[in-house]
Design a protein around this motif. Structure first.
Motif, short mmCIF file in Angstrom:
data_model
loop_
_atom_site.label_atom_id
_atom_site.label_comp_id
_atom_site.label_asym_id
_atom_site.label_seq_id
_atom_site.Cartn_x
_atom_site.Cartn_y
_atom_site.Cartn_z
N PRO A 32 0.83 -1.12 0.10
CA PRO A 32 -0.03 0.09 -0.18
C PRO A 32 0.85 1.44 -0.04
N GLU A 33 0.27 2.28 -0.40
CA GLU A 33 0.90 3.64 -0.47
C GLU A 33 1.22 4.18 0.89
N PRO A 34 2.18 5.20 1.31
CA PRO A 34 2.36 5.52 2.62
C PRO A 34 1.64 6.94 2.72
N VAL A 35 0.73 7.20 1.83
CA VAL A 35 0.04 8.42 2.12
C VAL A 35 -1.54 8.06 1.86
N ASP A 36 -2.32 9.09 2.30
CA ASP A 36 -3.68 8.96 2.39
C ASP A 36 -4.48 9.54 1.39
N ASP A 37 -3.96 9.86 0.14
CA ASP A 37 -4.50 10.29 -1.04
C ASP A 37 -3.91 9.76 -2.22
N TRP A 38 -4.28 10.61 -3.37
CA TRP A 38 -3.91 9.89 -4.82
C TRP A 38 -2.60 10.43 -5.29
N SER A 39 -1.92 11.15 -4.47
CA SER A 39 -0.47 11.74 -4.83
C SER A 39 0.40 10.82 -5.62
N PRO A 43 -4.75 4.44 -5.25
CA PRO A 43 -4.90 3.83 -3.85
C PRO A 43 -4.97 2.50 -3.85
N ASP A 45 -6.39 0.33 -1.35
CA ASP A 45 -7.49 -0.08 -1.28
C ASP A 45 -8.81 0.21 -2.23
N TYR A 46 -8.48 1.19 -2.94
CA TYR A 46 -9.43 1.49 -3.99
C TYR A 46 -9.49 0.50 -5.10
N LYS A 276 -13.23 12.75 -5.83
CA LYS A 276 -12.55 12.08 -5.10
C LYS A 276 -12.10 10.69 -5.26
#
Length: 381
Positions: A32-39, A43, A45-46, A276
């Motif tokens: 998983p990515e270490p951020v909580d957005d699409w940057s 993502p 989970d999506y 989003k």
């Protein structure tokens, strides 16, 4: 005969769908990515949520049936099979309209606008707004053939599209497009081979503004420059990869349906209107319909090659035939009218809408239909 038009039906064998199911059941996931957005990209989970829906609930046969309600054909142009839908209007005075998709789109983008454009009366409109539609798949995309040699850039496609329309008996026609379709359509206008009576684009590609214009940009033009600079800095990596190394990219896209899906669906988030997640603005099944057009035709590499051909130095030749431009607010490039007028010398229609993004026909179909009608109402065949 070289100009033969053959009937075509979309018929995907069960073996292809079974292979997809196996691959979706045996995904090797990244961390998983270490951020909580699409940057950092689409993502984890999506993607897992979409894949679960794809594997357990999505029905390709529904899409195939929807596509096959229209007439599909193939015809060979310069050695490449070109696939297209040809939907004739019931209205006797309907005007021919060529509509071209881009990347990462497909003919699926137009599914919600075909009915109102071909049969407006049945959709609450007026007979005068009826069109005979020709909707091709770009070479290397969808059900079209894949060029085996270089040279299939937007100039060659524009010439091929003119040949397609005349082959169908349309000596005069209108043309519309967004993304690559907008670039091809603009080149159709620039080539002016005597058959296209006018164009409408919802991706407006122009050259650098003149020095006197840039010396005093309006606040809107300044905002447009900032918007495009953000795209170049944060969102254009896909284009450079496809421009420089389409073959290397193709191995992963050909082997992994999840990779192909993620590569495509990320753009439906970044280029939609304040989304989003892609399915904030689009139906998830329709998004997967579009992904399936790429996956089932193994078009990851072949579609990317258009970037190799035409992205580095896009055609910005002047266009003298009647032209119209619709600017949707979250488009990649949002030039001002005075910028556009440097290229489009006979600009008869211009509008800046209050909503919508890059995939306007799919995201805001009613607004897209209104723009097409308003534009071509200004023009005559």
């Amino acid at each position: 005969m070289s100009d033969e038009i053959r009937d075509f039906r979309v018929e995907i064998p069960k073996t292809a769908l079974d292979d997809l199911d196996i691959r979706l059941r045996h995904v090797r996931w990244p961390d998983p990515e270490p951020v909580d957005d699409w940057s950092q990209g689409i993502p984890f989970d999506y993607v897992k949520t979409v894949v679960d829906h794809w594997r357990t609930s999505y029905d390709w046969r529904r899409c195939q049936e929807a596509l096959n309600q229209y007439k599909h054909h193939l015809t060979k142009i310069d050695g490449v099979d070109i696939h297209f839908m040809h939907i004739r209007s019931p209205e006797p005075d309907a005007r021919p309209l060529l509509m071209t998709h881009g990347w990462p789109g497909s003919i699926v983008e137009f599914m919600d606008v075909i009915g109102p454009l071909t049969d407006p009366v049945a959709h609450g409109g007026e007979a005068k707004d009826a069109y005979h539609l020709v909707v091709p798949s770009l070479p290397g995309y969808g059900f079209s053939g894949k060029p085996a040699a270089t040279g299939w850039g937007i100039e060659k496609i524009a010439t091929a599209w003119d040949s397609l329309m005349t082959r169908l008996g349309y000596d005069r026609y209108f043309a519309q497009g967004g993304d690559w379709g907008g670039m091809v359509t603009s080149v159709i206008g620039a080539q002016d081979l005597g058959h296209c009576a006018g164009i409408h684009v919802n991706l407006v590609i122009v050259g650098p503004p003149a020095e006197e214009i840039m010396a005093n940009p309006t606040p809107e033009e300044q905002a447009s420059l900032v918007h495009f600079a953000t795209y170049q800095e944060q969102g254009s990596g896909y284009a450079e990869i496809q421009r420089t190394r389409p073959q290397t990219l193709g191995y992963g896209l050909a082997d992994s349906p999840v990779g192909q899906m993620a590569w495509i669906m990320e753009k439906f988030q970044g280029w939609a209107d304040d989304a989003k997640a892609p399915d904030d603005n689009f139906d998830c099944d329709r998004l997967l319909d579009n992904v399936m057009i790429y996956w089932l035709n193994n078009a990851g590499a072949s579609s990317a090659r258009l970037y190799r051909e035409s992205f580095g130095a896009p055609n910005i030749d002047p266009v003298s035939i009647p032209s119209g431009c619709s600017i949707f607010p979250n488009e990649i490039i949002t030039p001002s009218r005075r910028w556009a007028e440097q290229r489009f010398k006979n600009l008869q229609y211009w509008n800046e809408t209050d909503r919508g993004g890059h995939f306007a026909a799919m995201e805001v179909p009613e607004l897209f239909i209104a723009e097409v009608r308003s534009c071509f109402a200004q023009m005559e065949l």
